[in-house]
Design a protein around this motif. Structure first.
Motif, PDB file in Angstrom:
ATOM      1  N   MET A   1      39.152  51.474  55.441  1.00 47.50           N
ATOM      2  CA  MET A   1      39.002  52.690  56.236  1.00 47.50           C
ATOM      3  C   MET A   1      37.541  53.104  56.332  1.00 47.50           C
ATOM      4  N   LEU A   2      37.190  53.687  57.457  1.00 49.50           N
ATOM      5  CA  LEU A   2      35.877  54.285  57.653  1.00 49.50           C
ATOM      6  C   LEU A   2      35.834  55.617  56.921  1.00 49.50           C
ATOM      7  N   ILE A   3      34.756  55.854  56.171  1.00 47.03           N
ATOM      8  CA  ILE A   3      34.646  57.080  55.389  1.00 47.03           C
ATOM      9  C   ILE A   3      33.275  57.723  55.612  1.00 47.03           C
ATOM     10  N   ASP A   4      33.016  58.793  54.897  1.00 48.22           N
ATOM     11  CA  ASP A   4      31.723  59.476  54.840  1.00 48.22           C
ATOM     12  C   ASP A   4      31.358  60.173  56.145  1.00 48.22           C
ATOM     13  N   GLU A   5      30.527  59.560  57.019  1.00 43.85           N
ATOM     14  CA  GLU A   5      30.130  60.220  58.261  1.00 43.85           C
ATOM     15  C   GLU A   5      29.924  59.186  59.353  1.00 43.85           C
ATOM     16  N   VAL A   6      29.950  59.633  60.600  1.00 46.22           N
ATOM     17  CA  VAL A   6      29.826  58.716  61.729  1.00 46.22           C
ATOM     18  C   VAL A   6      28.845  59.263  62.762  1.00 46.22           C
ATOM     19  N   HIS A   7      27.785  58.504  63.025  1.00 44.69           N
ATOM     20  CA  HIS A   7      26.858  58.756  64.129  1.00 44.69           C
ATOM     21  C   HIS A   7      26.307  60.180  64.133  1.00 44.69           C
ATOM     22  N   THR A   8      26.074  60.747  62.969  1.00 43.54           N
ATOM     23  CA  THR A   8      25.460  62.066  62.899  1.00 43.54           C
ATOM     24  C   THR A   8      23.950  61.933  62.978  1.00 43.54           C
ATOM     25  N   PRO A   9      23.230  63.025  63.253  1.00 44.14           N
ATOM     26  CA  PRO A   9      21.762  62.953  63.259  1.00 44.14           C
ATOM     27  C   PRO A   9      21.184  62.783  61.857  1.00 44.14           C
ATOM     28  N   ASP A  10      22.021  62.847  60.833  1.00 41.97           N
ATOM     29  CA  ASP A  10      21.566  62.568  59.473  1.00 41.97           C
ATOM     30  C   ASP A  10      21.675  61.088  59.147  1.00 41.97           C
ATOM     31  N   SER A  11      22.750  60.458  59.604  1.00 47.92           N
ATOM     32  CA  SER A  11      22.982  59.050  59.292  1.00 47.92           C
ATOM     33  C   SER A  11      22.434  58.128  60.364  1.00 47.92           C
ATOM     34  N   SER A  12      21.895  58.693  61.440  1.00 50.30           N
ATOM     35  CA  SER A  12      21.508  57.900  62.605  1.00 50.30           C
ATOM     36  C   SER A  12      20.176  58.375  63.168  1.00 50.30           C
ATOM     37  N   ARG A  13      19.540  57.477  63.910  1.00 57.07           N
ATOM     38  CA  ARG A  13      18.407  57.863  64.743  1.00 57.07           C
ATOM     39  C   ARG A  13      18.871  57.875  66.195  1.00 57.07           C
TER      40      ARG A  13
END
Length: 398
Positions: A294-306
């Motif tokens: 399963m995908l967890i944590d976060e997805v494509h946020t400005p914190d996890s992504s540029r």
């Protein structure tokens, strides 16, 4: 590149436009998510910090709606005294146990569920730099939106969202690897692709890189650059090292690698449809007791992504200017220019203007991707008090 994820975390999803059901919006799947617009008194106009390069160029998309931007900046200034820096839900909600405190998220356990609280803490360089108004809400709601729209690629651990800053998730065993996917040679941290490339590295995490590339250049194909956690920082690792060290089985790694690359390609497609470039990101995955990944944590946020503004990228790249970014990179660069964020024991305080500008950029990204206005809380109720009340009620109803 992003905060470390505790025992198990989550984020959200999106389907292709042609098959997007009308009932799949976050407010429908998660009735506690409200995304209506809020209004604030207009302040004096504030100058945009980012403009498009080149004489006669169109104004930056970041400044395309100056009235709304000014409203958000005013609200952010007023909310700086009510940021969510720390949580202690285990002291306020019966039966809740503190499991872990990450750089941004605090994780609590309740039976077979995890309560993930996204704070307003801003991390980079493996440490907390500041608190950003509304950041926790933006990250949580951005992730929920993506989680809900990527179910055609992978299942995720989301159960519900009882509060703007909270996601309740299924418990699972987390793979000790962050799956970082990159589409461009860029970055300013020690593990970023441009940093290692500029030092002469031409084989990074099993990816062979050609000579002659320049900063912010697009790669010929997206690449996976996994990392694993050391004591307090991310360590790049090859697929072979992951498998040979027993961090993951080959079967699990191959499945997660495929999911991560598919998620990124889909995220780039959605971003470009909305005038943005998804530059790089990280994903985390876990495995349930029945063997489901399963995908967890976060997805494509400005914190996890540029993210970069798409329509100004080419002109700025050709002029050797930094792209217009819609993430925390400009705050990273400010700290790199004003201190040694890796070694200095005490860091300078982030300027209020930069803190509020980052709040605006995070909200801009959310609203641009989701086509909804973020509901900025109008009440002065302490965030921790509101979260404690909402989580307690949600757990009683599970």
């Amino acid at each position: 590149m992003s905060p470390s994820a505790p025992p198990s975390a989550v984020r959200l999803s999106r389907l292709p436009k042609a098959v997007l059901p009308t009932s799949s919006s976050p407010s429908t799947r998660f009735p506690n998510l409200s995304m209506s617009t809020s209004s604030f008194p207009r302040p004096p106009p504030l100058a945009a910090t980012a403009t498009a390069a080149g004489s006669g160029a169109s104004p930056s998309r970041l400044a395309a709606d100056p009235g709304h931007r000014d409203d958000v900046l005013l609200a952010a200034r007023g909310a700086m005294v009510n940021c969510l820096g720390e949580t202690n839900l285990h002291l306020a909600v019966p039966g809740l146990r503190l499991a872990a405190k990450g750089k941004v998220r605090d994780v609590y356990e309740s039976g077979e569920h995890l309560v993930l609280v996204t704070t307003d803490r801003q991390s980079a360089f493996d440490r907390v730099l500041a608190s950003i108004p509304f950041k926790g809400q933006v990250l949580n709601e951005t992730s929920l939106w993506w989680f809900n729209r990527t179910r055609h690629i992978t299942p995720n651990a989301v159960v519900s969202s009882p509060d703007k800053n909270v996601t309740i998730a299924k418990r699972c065993s987390v793979f000790p690897v962050e799956f970082v996917v990159r589409g461009y040679v860029t970055g300013s941290t020690d593990t970023s692709l441009w940093t290692v490339y500029s030092k002469g590295v031409r084989n990074y995490c099993g990816n062979v890189l050609p000579d002659g590339m320049v900063k912010n250049e697009k790669l010929s194909a997206n690449i996976l650059t996994p990392t694993t956690k050391a004591v307090d920082h991310d360590v790049p690792v090859t697929p072979e090292e992951i498998i040979n060290s027993g961090l993951m089985s080959k079967e699990d790694f191959d499945e997660v690698r495929s999911k991560a690359l598919s998620l990124f390609a889909y995220g780039q497609e959605v971003a470009l449809e909305n005038g943005l470039i998804l530059v790089d990101t990280k994903y985390e995955f876990g495995k349930t007791a029945d063997g489901t990944i399963m995908l967890i944590d976060e997805v494509h946020t400005p914190d996890s992504s540029r993210y970069w503004i798409a329509d100004s990228y080419e002109d700025r790249f050709n002029s050797t200017l930094e792209p217009e970014n819609v993430d925390k990179e400009f705050l990273r660069l400010w700290f790199k220019n004003n201190c040694n964020p890796y070694e200095d024991a005490v860091l300078p305080e982030a300027p209020e203007d930069l803190v509020c500008e980052l709040a605006w950029r995070y909200i801009f990204l959310f609203e641009t991707i989701t086509h909804t206005k973020l509901e900025i809380p109008e009440t002065q109720e302490p965030i921790h008090q509101r979260i404690s009340r909402n989580v307690a009620e949600a757990l009683r109803n599970l």
